[in-house]
Scaffold this motif. Sequence first.
Motif, short mmCIF file in Angstrom:
data_model
loop_
_atom_site.label_atom_id
_atom_site.label_comp_id
_atom_site.label_asym_id
_atom_site.label_seq_id
_atom_site.Cartn_x
_atom_site.Cartn_y
_atom_site.Cartn_z
N LEU A 133 11.85 60.62 48.95
CA LEU A 133 11.74 60.11 50.31
C LEU A 133 10.29 59.92 50.70
CD1 LEU A 133 13.63 59.40 52.73
CD2 LEU A 133 13.07 61.64 53.66
N ARG A 134 9.38 60.65 50.05
CA ARG A 134 7.97 60.57 50.39
C ARG A 134 7.36 59.20 50.08
NH1 ARG A 134 6.07 66.78 48.86
NH2 ARG A 134 6.79 67.66 50.86
N VAL A 135 7.96 58.47 49.17
CA VAL A 135 7.50 57.10 48.90
C VAL A 135 7.64 56.27 50.18
CG1 VAL A 135 7.98 54.99 47.60
CG2 VAL A 135 8.05 57.20 46.45
N LEU A 136 8.80 56.39 50.81
CA LEU A 136 9.05 55.65 52.05
C LEU A 136 8.19 56.18 53.20
CD1 LEU A 136 12.93 55.42 51.77
CD2 LEU A 136 11.37 53.49 51.76
N ARG A 137 8.02 57.49 53.25
CA ARG A 137 7.23 58.09 54.33
C ARG A 137 5.76 57.65 54.27
NH1 ARG A 137 8.11 62.32 57.53
NH2 ARG A 137 6.15 63.33 56.98
N VAL A 138 5.19 57.66 53.07
CA VAL A 138 3.78 57.26 52.94
C VAL A 138 3.62 55.79 53.31
CG1 VAL A 138 1.87 56.94 51.34
CG2 VAL A 138 3.23 59.02 51.23
N ALA A 139 4.55 54.96 52.86
CA ALA A 139 4.49 53.53 53.21
C ALA A 139 4.61 53.36 54.73
CB ALA A 139 5.60 52.77 52.49
N ARG A 140 5.44 54.20 55.37
CA ARG A 140 5.58 54.13 56.83
C ARG A 140 4.28 54.55 57.53
NH1 ARG A 140 7.23 57.95 60.55
NH2 ARG A 140 8.28 59.33 59.05
N PHE A 141 3.65 55.62 57.04
CA PHE A 141 2.37 56.03 57.64
C PHE A 141 1.30 54.97 57.43
CE2 PHE A 141 4.01 60.52 57.46
CZ PHE A 141 3.86 60.78 58.81
N ALA A 142 1.36 54.29 56.28
CA ALA A 142 0.41 53.21 56.03
C ALA A 142 0.59 52.10 57.06
CB ALA A 142 0.61 52.65 54.62
N ALA A 143 1.85 51.81 57.42
CA ALA A 143 2.13 50.79 58.44
C ALA A 143 1.67 51.25 59.82
CB ALA A 143 3.63 50.48 58.46
N ARG A 144 1.84 52.54 60.09
CA ARG A 144 1.46 53.07 61.40
C ARG A 144 -0.05 53.05 61.61
NH1 ARG A 144 3.52 58.91 63.21
NH2 ARG A 144 5.47 57.75 63.11
N TYR A 145 -0.80 53.43 60.57
CA TYR A 145 -2.24 53.64 60.74
C TYR A 145 -3.10 52.55 60.10
CZ TYR A 145 -0.81 58.24 62.37
OH TYR A 145 -0.23 59.28 63.07
N ALA A 146 -2.48 51.46 59.66
CA ALA A 146 -3.26 50.37 59.05
C ALA A 146 -4.30 49.83 60.03
CB ALA A 146 -2.33 49.24 58.60
#
Length: 409
Positions: A133-146
Amino acid sequence: MQIFKVGGAVRDRLLGKPVTDIDWVVVGATTEEMLAKGYRPVGADFPVFLHPKSGEEYALARTERKSGRGYGGFTFHASPEVTLEEDLIRRDLTINAMAEDDQQNLTDPYHGQRDLEDRILRHVSPAFAEDPLRVLRVARFAARYAGLGFTVAPETLELMRQLSESGELEALTAERSWKEISRALMEDQPQVFIQVLRDCGALKVLMPEVDALFGVPQPEAHHPEIDTGLHTLSVLEQSALHKQPLTVRWACLLHDLGKGLTPEEEWPRHIAHEHTGLKLIKAVNERFKAPKDCQELALLVGKYHTHGHRALELKASTLLELLQSFDVYRRPQRFEEFIAACEMDARGRKGLEQRSYPQADYLRGAARVAREVAVQPLLEKGFKGPELGEALKRERLKALKIYKDAASA
């Protein structure tokens, strides 16, 4: 017993962002002590309790060990002996592995504050690779803080790539995946979520239909960006810039899936891609058990988005069929979301982001004209049952012809 604020609340305070959810970790306590102080237990799996007054969650410090496949394949150990550092090391990213006491004294054993300053999303430990699940979570944080300049550390992206290739992603449940995907799509830069998933090979596993769009050309006259995958990212970016709801963003992501099925010898044209894409949209909808409103809009946008672009050219009869397909009489909001998705599609093209989209007001006007056709006069003429439906259709068609002629004048 010591109580620490942990995770996102600490991260966001240091970033100067609003703190909404607060997580607490309790070190040196037993379940019995928590119950004695009035805390209420939550669920059976984790040693988590609700505060007797605030209702906020307090978790006993714990360690975890991989015991099976997927997000749920872990065994947990909570005891008074587990240290704060041992609890923090099981977290995903260094920026989420910080804690502070009630005096805001920071505990940062894995250098999360430094990574915040350097704008790096970095995993805490090799145990990161145990949870798909961390693959999706990291990609989500990347979207949030880009927007703040954050990028994924190369070594973390490599671990994500290994996870994507391991088969572990297939063990994720539809519900857990959708929760992350839907949250990521509502971030400020959802296109970054898709790009990061693609960079680590996860998009090919989770949404091969979307991954297949990259490298597929479109006619340059309509699509200066040419690449269908890049176009999809741009449409998603526009949907966020225009604050569209989840239904529209999901439809934007899936609207062109049929282009991934076009034989290479037919490139860059994509004849009937609207029709061929429907089975792919349906498959993605079902794979993640997307909510019904998201599923319906994605299918309708996939099928009719080119109608939206050609709205000013459509015959009155075709326009009526379009309105009927969306049931604009009982569900006007769904048609409004369709128009929004079409506009995002039109704007998601290199150099055309600011283009006007007169089709939007034209379609809204057509829907209004069709809805304004009164039923009562037809009832008074004795129409009923199927005959009433046909008579109503004829009157709506007449009204749309008048509307079309007036708009063309």
